[in-house]
Design an enzyme around this catalytic site. Structure first.
Site: not given
Ligand code: IMP
Length: 215
Positions: A186, A15, A18, A164, A13, A74-75, A199-200
């Site tokens: 969280k 991010n 994350k 996010g 990742s 992926d979330s 969720h994570r």
């Molecule tokens: P991806 O998994 O890189 O496609 O991005 C998933 C997007 O979902 C992230 O950029 C966040 O904006 C949002 N997201 C996923 N998990 C969370 C979380 O735990 N809190 C807030 N936003 C989340």
């Protein structure tokens, strides 16, 4: 299920939110876990239609490039009144033309779309966060772990913590948003606990039980 032989993986990742959460979750297990950014890897394009497909794209790219097992997430946020959107496009809703991300704007867009659907009363504002964790090996083998948390979309957003869409999401049974919780609240989990909250953390808990011998 294939097991991990060494306690050495790459977290696939870029991010920061994350990565911080994975660093917390993985810390008790004594792993060497560097990120894709630490290895200077490019971010692969997420061309999948499902969380599983995109998680695999990210994990396989990092595993192939480093020769190590790679863990990705992926979330996204699924809003019932929007038929599950933004879903796999959750990050895209925040992405500006220059590639930077603006989550205040993304939350505003989500709210506007919900208002267009007339989803203003609390009982119409349900949704969930979904996380699919994928562990992929350089030879292409993969294992998947999915976590979900139901909640309500609140407006205006509340809280400065997390990342996010956290300030807009209030998990079921709580009167604070993820944006008002610190990281431990969280996650709602440490090794040995029966339940996790986010969720994570729920997906990670399944991964830890299957792959790390956690209780
Ligand atoms: P991806 O998994 O890189 O496609 O991005 C998933 C997007 O979902 C992230 O950029 C966040 O904006 C949002 N997201 C996923 N998990 C969370 C979380 O735990 N809190 C807030 N936003 C989340």
């Amino acid at each position: 299920m294939r097991q991990l032989e060494d306690r050495k993986i790459v977290v696939a990742s870029h991010n920061k939110g994350k990565l911080a959460e994975f660093a917390d979750l993985i810390a008790p297990f004594g792993f060497e876990a560097k990120s894709a950014a630490d290895y200077g890897l490019p971010e692969p394009e997420e061309t999948g239609m499902t969380f599983e497909e995109n998680a695999y794209i990210k994990a396989l790219a990092a595993a192939s490039a480093t020769g190590l097992p790679a863990l990705s997430d992926d979330s996204g946020l699924m809003v019932d009144a929007l038929d599950g959107a933004p879903g796999v496009y959750t990050a895209d809703w925040a992405t500006l033309e220059d590639g930077t991300r603006d989550f205040a704007m993304a939350m505003r867009v989500t709210e506007e779309k919900m208002a267009e659907k007339g989803a203003l009363a609390n009982d119409r504002r349900t949704g969930r966060f979904v996380s699919v964790i994928c562990l992929a090996w350089p030879d292409g083998h993969a294992e998947y772990f999915r976590g979900e948390i139901d909640g309500h979309l609140v407006w205006p957003p509340r809280g400065e913590k997390g990342f996010g869409y956290d300030p807009m999401f209030q998990p079921e049974g709580f009167d604070v948003t993820f944006g008002e919780m610190n990281a431990d609240e969280k996650h709602g989990w440490k090794p040995g606990d029966a339940t996790a909250l986010s969720h994570r953390a729920r997906a990670f808990q399944k991964f830890a039980r299957a792959m790390l011998g956690s209780a």
